[in-house]
Motif scaffolding. Structure first.
Motif, mmCIF file in Angstrom:
data_model
loop_
_atom_site.group_PDB
_atom_site.id
_atom_site.type_symbol
_atom_site.label_atom_id
_atom_site.label_comp_id
_atom_site.label_asym_id
_atom_site.label_seq_id
_atom_site.Cartn_x
_atom_site.Cartn_y
_atom_site.Cartn_z
ATOM 1 N N LYS A 83 0.830 -1.205 0.000
ATOM 2 C CA LYS A 83 0.000 0.000 0.000
ATOM 3 C C LYS A 83 0.868 1.261 0.000
ATOM 4 N N SER A 84 2.007 1.197 0.676
ATOM 5 C CA SER A 84 2.913 2.350 0.747
ATOM 6 C C SER A 84 3.619 2.639 -0.581
ATOM 7 N N ASP A 85 3.526 1.717 -1.553
ATOM 8 C CA ASP A 85 4.126 1.920 -2.881
ATOM 9 C C ASP A 85 3.225 2.739 -3.802
#
Length: 126
Positions: free
Chosen positions: A34-36
């Motif tokens: 998700k942080s990508d």
């Protein structure tokens, strides 16, 4: 089963469904965390990018410069693990990186290196 246990079980199943990590390594079944990813409200699109690595057993043959050879080229056979690192990215319609909503995507910046390898001298090139 008690009502409290059923509520707890439903909450766990709901969290797994929201995060998409119940059956896949990445967010919503994708290869991305998700942080990508970055969401754009203006276009209702999600852009994701990350670095990935693949490894495979491989054998390659190549030449190196050698002034002691009449051809000035010595042949080497390398056997080991070929490690490929690359950047993958994708643009998705909506808020999650699901394959059927991918608008465009690609992989680039490939870099190869070797580990646990053995070089065999095959002699001078003819």
């Amino acid at each position: 089963m008690s009502k409290r246990a059923l509520v707890a079980l439903a909450a766990i199943i709901g969290l797994l469904a929201l995060t998409g990590t119940a059956t896949a390594g990445g967010w919503a079944g994708s290869r991305y965390a998700k942080s990508d990813c970055t969401y754009s409200r203006d276009t209702d699109t999600l852009f994701c990018e990350a670095m990935f690595t693949s490894e495979e057993s491989a054998t390659a043959q190549f030449g190196v410069s050698d002034s002691t050879c009449a051809s000035t080229m010595r042949l080497i056979r390398r056997t080991g693990v070929l490690v490929t690192t690359f950047r993958g990215w994708g643009l998705f319609a909506g808020r999650t990186p699901v394959r059927h909503k991918e608008i465009v995507g690609n992989e680039d910046g490939f870099q190869e290196s070797w580990r646990d390898f053995t070089d065999t001298d095959l002699g001078c090139s003819p």
